[in-house]
Design an enzyme around this catalytic site. Structure first.
Site, PDB file in Angstrom:
ATOM      1  N   GLU A  63      -6.817   5.467  -8.510  1.00 48.58           N
ATOM      2  CA  GLU A  63      -7.755   5.624  -8.149  1.00 48.58           C
ATOM      3  C   GLU A  63      -8.387   6.987  -8.792  1.00 48.58           C
ATOM      4  O   GLU A  63      -7.292   7.709  -9.267  1.00 48.58           O
ATOM      5  CB  GLU A  63      -7.452   6.715  -6.746  1.00 48.58           C
ATOM      6  CG  GLU A  63      -8.945   7.235  -5.982  1.00 48.58           C
ATOM      7  CD  GLU A  63      -8.697   6.291  -4.451  1.00 48.58           C
ATOM      8  OE1 GLU A  63      -9.577   6.836  -4.243  1.00 48.58           O
ATOM      9  OE2 GLU A  63      -7.804   6.201  -4.390  1.00 48.58           O
ATOM     10  N   THR A  85     -13.205   1.082  -2.711  1.00 50.97           N
ATOM     11  CA  THR A  85     -12.416   1.131  -1.506  1.00 50.97           C
ATOM     12  C   THR A  85     -13.101   2.114  -0.819  1.00 50.97           C
ATOM     13  O   THR A  85     -14.818   2.301  -0.962  1.00 50.97           O
ATOM     14  CB  THR A  85     -11.167   1.954  -1.847  1.00 50.97           C
ATOM     15  OG1 THR A  85     -10.168   2.244  -0.944  1.00 50.97           O
ATOM     16  CG2 THR A  85     -11.566   3.383  -2.949  1.00 50.97           C
ATOM     17  N   ASP A  96       0.860  -1.186   0.327  1.00 47.69           N
ATOM     18  CA  ASP A  96      -0.150   0.099   0.229  1.00 47.69           C
ATOM     19  C   ASP A  96       0.741   1.581   0.021  1.00 47.69           C
ATOM     20  O   ASP A  96       1.484   2.081   1.001  1.00 47.69           O
ATOM     21  CB  ASP A  96      -0.995   0.397   1.060  1.00 47.69           C
ATOM     22  CG  ASP A  96      -2.122   1.160   1.219  1.00 47.69           C
ATOM     23  OD1 ASP A  96      -2.338   1.578  -0.493  1.00 47.69           O
ATOM     24  OD2 ASP A  96      -2.661   1.271   2.477  1.00 47.69           O
ATOM     25  N   PHE A 140     -11.743  -1.329   5.272  1.00 46.99           N
ATOM     26  CA  PHE A 140     -11.088  -0.213   5.587  1.00 46.99           C
ATOM     27  C   PHE A 140     -10.764  -1.065   7.213  1.00 46.99           C
ATOM     28  O   PHE A 140     -11.544  -0.451   8.579  1.00 46.99           O
ATOM     29  CB  PHE A 140     -10.986   0.880   5.443  1.00 46.99           C
ATOM     30  CG  PHE A 140     -10.456   1.681   4.725  1.00 46.99           C
ATOM     31  CD1 PHE A 140     -10.343   1.273   2.988  1.00 46.99           C
ATOM     32  CD2 PHE A 140      -9.838   3.210   4.149  1.00 46.99           C
ATOM     33  CE1 PHE A 140      -9.772   1.565   2.040  1.00 46.99           C
ATOM     34  CE2 PHE A 140      -9.918   3.778   3.795  1.00 46.99           C
ATOM     35  CZ  PHE A 140      -9.142   2.829   2.117  1.00 46.99           C
ATOM     36  N   LYS A 142     -10.152   2.211  -8.560  1.00 46.49           N
ATOM     37  CA  LYS A 142     -10.218   2.635  -7.562  1.00 46.49           C
ATOM     38  C   LYS A 142     -11.324   3.411  -7.433  1.00 46.49           C
ATOM     39  O   LYS A 142     -11.646   4.459  -7.843  1.00 46.49           O
ATOM     40  CB  LYS A 142      -9.569   2.831  -6.541  1.00 46.49           C
ATOM     41  CG  LYS A 142      -7.992   1.727  -5.661  1.00 46.49           C
ATOM     42  CD  LYS A 142      -7.192   1.753  -4.785  1.00 46.49           C
ATOM     43  CE  LYS A 142      -7.872   2.275  -3.132  1.00 46.49           C
ATOM     44  NZ  LYS A 142      -6.348   2.344  -1.975  1.00 46.49           N
TER      45      LYS A 142
END
Length: 316
Positions: A89, A149, A16, A171, A125
């Site tokens: 993203e 996400t 990440d 998350f 994303k």
């Protein structure tokens, strides 16, 4: 065998980070990025030339197009290091605009394809709003794979599974943060660790539901605060982990047993659930943590997207 290698025997490990120079030492299969990680990277001297070079090469384009080219440029560098996929993203400011999200995702994918990268190596994303999930469903039908996400609740996960999404990123750490802050002085760290961690419990529930009902969507736990959360999710399809926590796992030789088990989930008694738009919005509304963290996450990513815009405008 260190814990990182043990984890890799159960779970696909994903890095990440936007810091591709750091990736090779951990040998992850995939990598994920977001506006905050890219912003953090471009502010470092070793990455500044990459930003400047991309901006100069595309000077005449609209700002949002240049931003996408910067994101894709980082993705291309990451794909030189990882053998699998990169997640890039869509601008978080489009989180409630289905059509604009679809258009932006198509453009990002076209940029990757123009650079010779096949679709299978890219995940787009998108925030797990109702509009984001519907946009992703449309993209999936076109063969553009998505990573949903900012996912904090069971209803978001169920809706993503029903929409045929490739992958979700629940998350863990941000769920933990909310419950810890909410409890205040009453928070008991030891009693809320490991399998009792609220973020771990959320991902475990989603994983078990998907496996029980044959949902093909991949579950990738994200946003970890400590390696205890990672250890408690060993066996999840994928886990996306920061370089700092990857280093901690690599430094430990302690045993790391499997925690999540698809076979056990298939044997469990877990009823099927379905949500239409009204049902989804109500279920999300009833979950104060998920409502707050989704809104906060979109705001934070939007702020960092704005900062990236400003950096690029300065370069121009």
């Amino acid at each position: 065998m260190n814990q990182l290698d043990q984890l890799k025997s159960y779970t696909t490990v994903v890095a990440d980070t936007g810091n591709f120079l750091q990736l090779a030492q951990f040998a992850p299969r995939d990598a994920t990025t977001n506006p905050s990680l890219i912003l953090k990277a471009v502010l470092q001297p070793e990455y500044a030339p990459l930003l400047a070079e991309t901006v100069v090469a595309h000077k005449g384009l609209a700002l949002d197009e240049i931003v996408d080219r910067v994101l894709v440029r980082f993705g291309l560098e990451i794909l030189k290091v990882v053998p699998g996929r990169v997640s890039t993203e869509v601008d978080a400011r489009l989180s409630f605009d289905r059509a604009a999200t679809v258009a932006r995702a198509r453009r990002i994918m076209a940029l990757y394809e123009a650079a010779g990268i096949p679709r299978e190596r890219v995940l787009i994303k998108i925030a797990s709003t109702w509009e984001g999930i519907q946009a992703a469903a449309e993209l999936e039908r076109e063969g553009i794979r998505c990573n949903l996400t900012l996912l904090f609740s069971f209803c978001q996960a169920v809706a993503c599974g029903a929409a045929g999404i490739q992958l979700i990123s629940p998350f863990v750490g941000r769920i933990y943060d909310w419950y810890k802050k909410s409890a205040g002085a009453a928070w008991d760290e030891a009693a809320s660790a490991g399998l009792n961690d609220p973020g771990v419990k959320s991902v475990t529930q989603i994983f078990n539901y998907y496996k029980k009902h044959g949902v093909k969507t991949e579950v990738m736990g994200a946003s970890f605060r400590n390696i205890g959360q990672i250890q408690a999710l060993a066996g999840c399809d994928l886990l996306t982990i920061s370089p700092e926590l990857l280093a901690q796992l690599q430094a430990s030789e302690a045993a790391l047993p499997r925690a999540l088990d698809a076979e056990a989930a298939r044997a469990a008694d877990i009823p099927a659930v379905a949500y239409d738009e009204a049902g989804f919005r109500f279920a999300l509304n009833q979950d104060a943590m998920a409502t707050e963290k989704l809104a906060e996450g979109i705001r934070l990513f939007a702020v960092d997207a704005g900062k990236l815009d400003q950096l690029i405008e300065k370069s121009l």
